[in-house]
Motif scaffolding. Structure first.
Motif, PDB file in Angstrom:
ATOM      1  N   ASN A 124      24.569  28.492  63.563  1.00  0.00           N
ATOM      2  CA  ASN A 124      24.300  29.859  63.083  1.00  0.00           C
ATOM      3  C   ASN A 124      22.812  30.113  62.864  1.00  0.00           C
ATOM      4  OD1 ASN A 124      27.002  31.158  62.789  1.00  0.00           O
ATOM      5  ND2 ASN A 124      27.356  29.424  61.399  1.00  0.00           N
ATOM      6  N   LYS A 125      21.980  29.500  63.734  1.00  0.00           N
ATOM      7  CA  LYS A 125      20.530  29.625  63.565  1.00  0.00           C
ATOM      8  C   LYS A 125      19.855  29.984  64.887  1.00  0.00           C
ATOM      9  CE  LYS A 125      19.941  25.471  62.040  1.00  0.00           C
ATOM     10  NZ  LYS A 125      19.292  24.235  61.516  1.00  0.00           N
ATOM     11  N   ILE A 126      18.848  30.825  64.787  1.00  0.00           N
ATOM     12  CA  ILE A 126      17.886  31.055  65.863  1.00  0.00           C
ATOM     13  C   ILE A 126      16.554  30.519  65.338  1.00  0.00           C
ATOM     14  CG2 ILE A 126      16.662  32.762  67.273  1.00  0.00           C
ATOM     15  CD1 ILE A 126      19.072  34.631  66.889  1.00  0.00           C
ATOM     16  N   ILE A 127      15.956  29.583  66.039  1.00  0.00           N
ATOM     17  CA  ILE A 127      14.711  28.955  65.580  1.00  0.00           C
ATOM     18  C   ILE A 127      13.524  29.719  66.156  1.00  0.00           C
ATOM     19  CG2 ILE A 127      13.392  26.825  65.394  1.00  0.00           C
ATOM     20  CD1 ILE A 127      16.173  26.751  64.099  1.00  0.00           C
ATOM     21  N   GLY A 128      12.738  30.321  65.266  1.00  0.00           N
ATOM     22  CA  GLY A 128      11.598  31.125  65.689  1.00  0.00           C
ATOM     23  C   GLY A 128      10.270  30.438  65.478  1.00  0.00           C
ATOM     24  N   ILE A 129       9.215  31.217  65.570  1.00  0.00           N
ATOM     25  CA  ILE A 129       7.847  30.698  65.419  1.00  0.00           C
ATOM     26  C   ILE A 129       7.202  31.337  64.185  1.00  0.00           C
ATOM     27  CG2 ILE A 129       7.550  30.036  67.824  1.00  0.00           C
ATOM     28  CD1 ILE A 129       6.168  32.747  68.315  1.00  0.00           C
ATOM     29  N   GLN A 180      14.563  44.077  67.588  1.00  0.00           N
ATOM     30  CA  GLN A 180      15.237  44.523  68.805  1.00  0.00           C
ATOM     31  C   GLN A 180      16.423  43.641  69.200  1.00  0.00           C
ATOM     32  OE1 GLN A 180      14.292  47.386  70.173  1.00  0.00           O
ATOM     33  NE2 GLN A 180      12.552  47.600  68.786  1.00  0.00           N
ATOM     34  N   VAL A 181      16.146  42.337  69.358  1.00  0.00           N
ATOM     35  CA  VAL A 181      17.181  41.444  69.889  1.00  0.00           C
ATOM     36  C   VAL A 181      18.355  41.291  68.935  1.00  0.00           C
ATOM     37  CG1 VAL A 181      17.673  39.096  70.692  1.00  0.00           C
ATOM     38  CG2 VAL A 181      15.492  40.192  71.286  1.00  0.00           C
ATOM     39  N   ILE A 182      18.076  40.961  67.690  1.00  0.00           N
ATOM     40  CA  ILE A 182      19.158  40.698  66.730  1.00  0.00           C
ATOM     41  C   ILE A 182      20.049  41.919  66.505  1.00  0.00           C
ATOM     42  CG2 ILE A 182      19.614  40.186  64.284  1.00  0.00           C
ATOM     43  CD1 ILE A 182      17.358  38.111  64.434  1.00  0.00           C
ATOM     44  N   PRO A 183      19.479  43.099  66.241  1.00  0.00           N
ATOM     45  CA  PRO A 183      20.380  44.250  66.039  1.00  0.00           C
ATOM     46  C   PRO A 183      21.105  44.684  67.308  1.00  0.00           C
ATOM     47  CG  PRO A 183      18.068  44.919  65.891  1.00  0.00           C
ATOM     48  CD  PRO A 183      18.080  43.441  65.901  1.00  0.00           C
ATOM     49  N   GLY A 202      24.541  37.865  61.820  1.00  0.00           N
ATOM     50  CA  GLY A 202      25.194  36.756  61.124  1.00  0.00           C
ATOM     51  C   GLY A 202      24.510  35.422  61.340  1.00  0.00           C
ATOM     52  N   MET A 203      23.523  35.373  62.235  1.00  0.00           N
ATOM     53  CA  MET A 203      22.762  34.147  62.466  1.00  0.00           C
ATOM     54  C   MET A 203      21.468  34.188  61.658  1.00  0.00           C
ATOM     55  SD  MET A 203      23.265  33.532  66.599  1.00  0.00           S
ATOM     56  CE  MET A 203      22.747  31.794  66.540  1.00  0.00           C
ATOM     57  N   ASP A 204      21.092  33.071  61.090  1.00  0.00           N
ATOM     58  CA  ASP A 204      19.829  32.990  60.361  1.00  0.00           C
ATOM     59  C   ASP A 204      18.679  32.894  61.354  1.00  0.00           C
ATOM     60  OD1 ASP A 204      21.051  33.004  57.842  1.00  0.00           O
ATOM     61  OD2 ASP A 204      21.343  30.820  57.878  1.00  0.00           O
ATOM     62  N   PHE A 205      17.685  33.758  61.180  1.00  0.00           N
ATOM     63  CA  PHE A 205      16.493  33.713  62.027  1.00  0.00           C
ATOM     64  C   PHE A 205      15.423  32.932  61.263  1.00  0.00           C
ATOM     65  CE2 PHE A 205      12.966  36.390  64.213  1.00  0.00           C
ATOM     66  CZ  PHE A 205      12.727  35.358  65.094  1.00  0.00           C
ATOM     67  N   ILE A 206      15.215  31.674  61.656  1.00  0.00           N
ATOM     68  CA  ILE A 206      14.305  30.771  60.950  1.00  0.00           C
ATOM     69  C   ILE A 206      12.899  30.882  61.540  1.00  0.00           C
ATOM     70  CG2 ILE A 206      13.903  28.404  60.176  1.00  0.00           C
ATOM     71  CD1 ILE A 206      16.589  29.582  59.271  1.00  0.00           C
ATOM     72  N   THR A 207      11.930  31.297  60.742  1.00  0.00           N
ATOM     73  CA  THR A 207      10.555  31.377  61.217  1.00  0.00           C
ATOM     74  C   THR A 207       9.670  30.452  60.394  1.00  0.00           C
ATOM     75  OG1 THR A 207      10.040  33.255  59.759  1.00  0.00           O
ATOM     76  CG2 THR A 207      10.840  33.768  61.968  1.00  0.00           C
TER      77      THR A 207
END
Length: 321
Positions: free
Chosen positions: A169-174, A187-190, A196-201
């Motif tokens: 349930n994660k998207i790994i960002g920068i 844009q992408v997530i909505p 429902g996925m955690d966007f980790i930056t």
């Protein structure tokens, strides 16, 4: 510096014309010898006008480099090497994206080699563009991506929601301030219903470490990435299809300078306007620098070695105008 002084209780002796001539001749000989000795130690172009190199450009150039943007590191060290061979003094300063554009607009920095247009850095160009100079694109093969390991069953962003648990349930960002971070969050997530996925930056190095560790364990992971990037040569990864176009169309990487850059660096600005570097050549330099495990203090020597192995390309950067 040697100071001329008259000792106490000393009566000055009147110089004769012959004495003055000898002193003048000796001083001239000493000056010539000193100039010759110094010139052997100075870089090319040092004896141009004060503060300039022989072509009339200002001698000192301050390049700002985006933290974690490996193509920026590669391009910046390449130009540092090229310009220093021409007699310039080039200082590189790492910065996050937002303060980098503020510094360019105020003239604290001279140039940055990693502005992505028309999408990723649009907000910064809209804000500061009137105080900046666009020297043109040097790579036209750039794109923002969400990437996963090649062994993943997911091939498109619109499949992520149904498989979110497989990715923890994660998207790994920068970096939080990066342009791609804003594109993914706004844009992408909505658009793909990935709330429902955690966007980790955090940072680019942290994202790459997570990618490397996950692949070593054969685990699923989805990361924000971009082309060109050396990770595509280093890891077995693939880009997810983006049927909604939420990541935007392919972009160009531009060289952006302070407003009066062309006045301070008329020759260098022409070289940079003609600058072009394809992705394969860029990958090669990125790999040598960033993916080699070398320390930043070793980058100049690595760049010099790389340049000697790609001499025709390096020479072409300043052989035009």
């Amino acid at each position: 510096m040697k100071r001329n002084h008259t000792p106490r209780n000393h009566t000055p002796r009147t110089s004769t014309p012959r004495t003055r001539t000898r002193r003048t001749l000796a001083a001239a000989v000493l000056a010539v010898a000193t100039a010759v000795g110094l010139s052997a130690c100075m870089p090319p172009g040092y004896y141009g006008a004060s503060g300039t190199v022989d072509n009339g450009d200002q001698k000192s150039m301050h390049v700002v480099v985006f933290n974690g943007w490996d193509e920026d590191t590669a391009a910046s060290y390449l130009w540092k090497h090229v310009l220093e061979q021409k007699g310039y003094d080039v200082q590189l300063t790492n910065s996050d994206v937002a303060p980098a554009y503020t510094g360019l607009a105020s003239g604290d920095y001279d140039v940055v080699f990693d502005t992505w247009l028309p999408n990723t850095h649009k907000e910064y160009m809209d804000t500061y563009g009137k105080d900046l100079t666009d020297l043109g694109a040097w790579n036209e093969q750039a794109s923002l991506e969400l990437a996963v390991p090649e062994y993943s069953d997911v091939d498109s962003i619109d499949e992520l929601k149904a498989h979110a648990s497989e990715f923890g349930n994660k998207i790994i960002g920068i970096e939080p301030a990066a342009g791609e971070t804003k594109v993914v969050s706004d844009q992408v997530i909505p658009q793909y219903g990935l709330d429902g996925m955690d966007f980790i930056t955090s940072s680019t190095p942290a994202m790459l470490a997570d990618l490397k560790a996950s692949i070593a364990k054969k685990e699923d992971v989805v990361v924000t990435l971009w082309r060109p990037h050396w990770a595509y040569d280093a890891f077995p990864i693939k880009d997810l299809k983006d049927p909604k176009g939420a990541l935007g169309k392919n972009e160009e990487i531009h060289t952006i300078a302070k407003k009066d850059f062309e006045q301070d660096f008329p020759q260098a600005s022409k070289w940079m306007e003609d600058f072009s570097m394809d992705s394969d050549t860029l990958y090669s330099l990125e790999n040598a620098l960033v993916n080699s495990g070398a320390k930043a203090s070793e980058y100049p020597a690595i760049t010099e070695k790389w340049a000697s192995e790609h001499q025709d390309f390096v020479d072409s950067l300043t052989s035009g105008k």
